[in-house]
Design an enzyme around this catalytic site. Sequence first.
Site, short mmCIF file in Angstrom:
data_model
loop_
_atom_site.label_atom_id
_atom_site.label_comp_id
_atom_site.label_asym_id
_atom_site.label_seq_id
_atom_site.Cartn_x
_atom_site.Cartn_y
_atom_site.Cartn_z
N HIS A 6 5.39 -5.59 -1.98
CA HIS A 6 5.82 -6.93 -1.57
C HIS A 6 7.34 -7.11 -1.64
CE1 HIS A 6 1.75 -8.27 -1.11
NE2 HIS A 6 1.45 -7.95 -2.36
N ARG B 246 5.30 0.95 -7.39
CA ARG B 246 4.15 0.60 -6.57
C ARG B 246 4.53 0.80 -5.11
NH1 ARG B 246 0.74 -5.05 -6.46
NH2 ARG B 246 2.73 -5.94 -5.80
N ASP C 185 9.23 13.37 -5.55
CA ASP C 185 10.41 14.23 -5.52
C ASP C 185 11.67 13.46 -5.90
OD1 ASP C 185 8.86 16.37 -4.80
OD2 ASP C 185 9.52 16.45 -2.72
N GLU D 35 -8.59 -4.60 -6.47
CA GLU D 35 -8.29 -6.02 -6.24
C GLU D 35 -9.18 -6.63 -5.14
OE1 GLU D 35 -4.14 -6.21 -5.11
OE2 GLU D 35 -4.21 -4.18 -4.34
N ASP E 78 -5.23 -11.05 -5.57
CA ASP E 78 -5.97 -10.60 -4.40
C ASP E 78 -7.47 -10.63 -4.67
OD1 ASP E 78 -4.23 -9.66 -2.06
OD2 ASP E 78 -3.20 -8.80 -3.77
#
Length: 272
Positions: free
Chosen positions: A48, A73, A87, A152, A178
């Site tokens: 988000h 995230r 990486d 969620e 959610d």
Amino acid sequence: MPAPKNPFKAALRDDRFQLGLWVALASPYAAEVISGSGYDWLLIDGEHGPNDIPLLSAQIQALAGSGSHPIVRLPIGEAWLIKQILDAGAQTLLIPMVESVEQAQALVRAVRYPPHGIRGVGAALGRASRFSRIGDYLETANDEICLLVQIESRAGLDVLDAVAALDGVDGVFIGPSDLAADMGHLGKPGSPEVLAAITDAFARIKTAGKARGIMTLDLEQARLYRDLGATFMAIGTDVTLLVSATQQLREAFLAGDATAGPVSGTKPVSGY
């Protein structure tokens, strides 16, 4: 020299509670400022928050040397995104909207090198191997990667037991907002039906022997989640804290509140 130890993964393995905060401003400077506030972990939000791989990478670097472990995230659990951010030095990932065992299995494979996974062997070009200065990175990296899957939705809850039982899934994060929306309680994550689902989910995750995660902006709710057995929990976001602090300061000044001033625990510095 092996891959750097992942203190967050070690804490979850030892069932030590880890307190965190969401970082969504997409600013390495802001992330560095927040990293001095004493949280065990900071979630750099690529779902988000307006982040891309270079910005996520810069924020991981901004947290280096701080006491706050960076969790990234990603917006979606695509193998090519996972490859790039690992990486770049991320060791702990939170992947949203996991709704099937097959999806979770694919994520486990995405964070591991062959023959146990499909992670591309190219870390010599990135921060993860200290740019190839960690000679045995390839042999030791898998053990230090921490994979958190986010449940969620009702579909996710339906497969929760099987997902939590997977080797390679280190923790399960319940997304209350959610989940509430999917259950017909949009904007009401604290509703009794949603709380009952979270309570049941925590119990099932614990039975599987995995860490239980969640976040809330409500401290009363946070204490309840902690009592329910949350292993890692975020209690705010940089965005909402910035909005709240700046708004309250302005309102306090206009109301003539002489007690308004610097945040508690900070010392004013002249020459702002």
